[in-house]
Design an enzyme around this catalytic site. Structure first.
Site, PDB file in Angstrom:
ATOM      1  N   CYS A 117       3.031  -3.284   3.995  1.00 46.37           N
ATOM      2  CA  CYS A 117       2.234  -2.107   4.352  1.00 46.37           C
ATOM      3  C   CYS A 117       2.874  -1.467   5.573  1.00 46.37           C
ATOM      4  CB  CYS A 117       0.757  -2.447   4.552  1.00 46.37           C
ATOM      5  SG  CYS A 117       0.337  -3.412   6.009  1.00 46.37           S
ATOM      6  N   THR A 148       2.324  -1.700   8.856  1.00 48.60           N
ATOM      7  CA  THR A 148       2.648  -2.667   9.911  1.00 48.60           C
ATOM      8  C   THR A 148       2.633  -4.105   9.418  1.00 48.60           C
ATOM      9  OG1 THR A 148       0.337  -2.924  10.562  1.00 48.60           O
ATOM     10  CG2 THR A 148       1.619  -1.195  11.692  1.00 48.60           C
ATOM     11  N   ASP A 164       0.882  -1.162   0.000  1.00 43.05           N
ATOM     12  CA  ASP A 164       0.000   0.000   0.000  1.00 43.05           C
ATOM     13  C   ASP A 164       0.921   1.213   0.000  1.00 43.05           C
ATOM     14  OD1 ASP A 164       0.924   0.251   2.612  1.00 43.05           O
ATOM     15  OD2 ASP A 164      -1.048   0.234   3.540  1.00 43.05           O
ATOM     16  N   HIS A 185       6.805 -24.528  10.498  1.00 40.96           N
ATOM     17  CA  HIS A 185       5.696 -25.062  11.303  1.00 40.96           C
ATOM     18  C   HIS A 185       4.329 -24.875  10.659  1.00 40.96           C
ATOM     19  CE1 HIS A 185       8.016 -24.880  15.386  1.00 40.96           C
ATOM     20  NE2 HIS A 185       8.694 -25.485  14.430  1.00 40.96           N
ATOM     21  N   HIS A 229       3.722 -31.249  12.275  1.00 39.42           N
ATOM     22  CA  HIS A 229       3.101 -29.983  11.881  1.00 39.42           C
ATOM     23  C   HIS A 229       2.021 -30.173  10.816  1.00 39.42           C
ATOM     24  CE1 HIS A 229       6.174 -28.057  14.237  1.00 39.42           C
ATOM     25  NE2 HIS A 229       7.106 -28.654  13.520  1.00 39.42           N
TER      26      HIS A 229
END
Length: 153
Positions: free
Chosen positions: A65, A67, A8, A98, A133
Site C-alpha cells: 500500500c 506506506t 490497494d 527473530h 526467539h
C-alpha cells in the site's frame, strides 16, 4: 512456496511486477486484488491475505500500500498472523529470523520496486532462528487468545 499478495490503489503499480518477479523465482502466487488502481479500502485486501496465511492456504503474504502501515495494522489483527511494515532488506531478515513473520507489508509510494524486491527476497529466504526467539514468538501469539488477560503487573 505459495504466496498470497494484494495491494490497494497506492500499491497497485508495483503489484503486477512483484507478481511476475515472484513467479520468476518459482513461487505460486495468489493475487487477491484489486484489479485496477481505482481507489479502494486497504483493510479489505489486508484481511484477504492475512486469512489465507492464517488458514495455511498460503505460506506467506505480501501486501503493498502507500506506506504499508494500514495493511500491517489490519493483517496483524488476524489470529495467527505476524505482520509488519518493512522498509529495508535488513529489517526483513530480522523480521523472519527473530519474529517468524509471515505477512510482509511494504510501501509502494516511498520504497522503490528494486528495494522492495530485495526486501521480498530476504522475507522469503530467511529462516526463523528459533532458539531464544521461540519463546518470544509464543508470547506474541498469546495475544491472539481471547482468554489471555495480559501480563500481570
Amino acid at each position: 512456496m505459495k504466496i498470497a499478495i494484494a495491494s490497494d490503489h497506492a500499491g497497485f503499480d508495483q503489484k503486477p511486477a512483484m507478481i511476475e518477479y515472484l513467479k520468476g523465482l518459482g513461487h505460486e502466487v495468489v493475487d487477491l486484488g484489486p484489479d485496477s488502481a481505482e481507489r479502494c479500502d486497504y483493510p479489505d485486501y489486508a484481511d484477504k491475505v492475512a486469512r489465507r496465511v492464517a488458514s495455511g492456504d498460503a505460506e506467506r503474504g505480501v501486501l503493498i500500500c502507500g506506506t504499508g502501515i494500514g495493511m500491517a495494522l489490519t493483517a496483524d489483527k488476524v489470529a495467527g498472523v505476524r505482520a509488519a511494515v518493512i522498509q529495508t532488506p535488513q529489517f526483513a531478515h530480522l523480521f523472519r529470523e527473530h519474529n517468524n513473520g509471515n505477512v510482509l507489508c511494504i510501501s509502494g509510494r516511498f520504497t522503490t520496486f528494486e528495494v522492495n524486491k530485495q526486501i521480498v527476497d530476504e522475507f522469503l529466504t530467511t529462516e526463523f532462528g528459533g532458539g531464544r526467539h521461540e519463546g518470544r514468538v509464543q508470547k506474541i501469539m498469546r495475544e491472539d487468545d481471547p482468554d489471555f488477560g495480559g501480563v500481570e503487573e
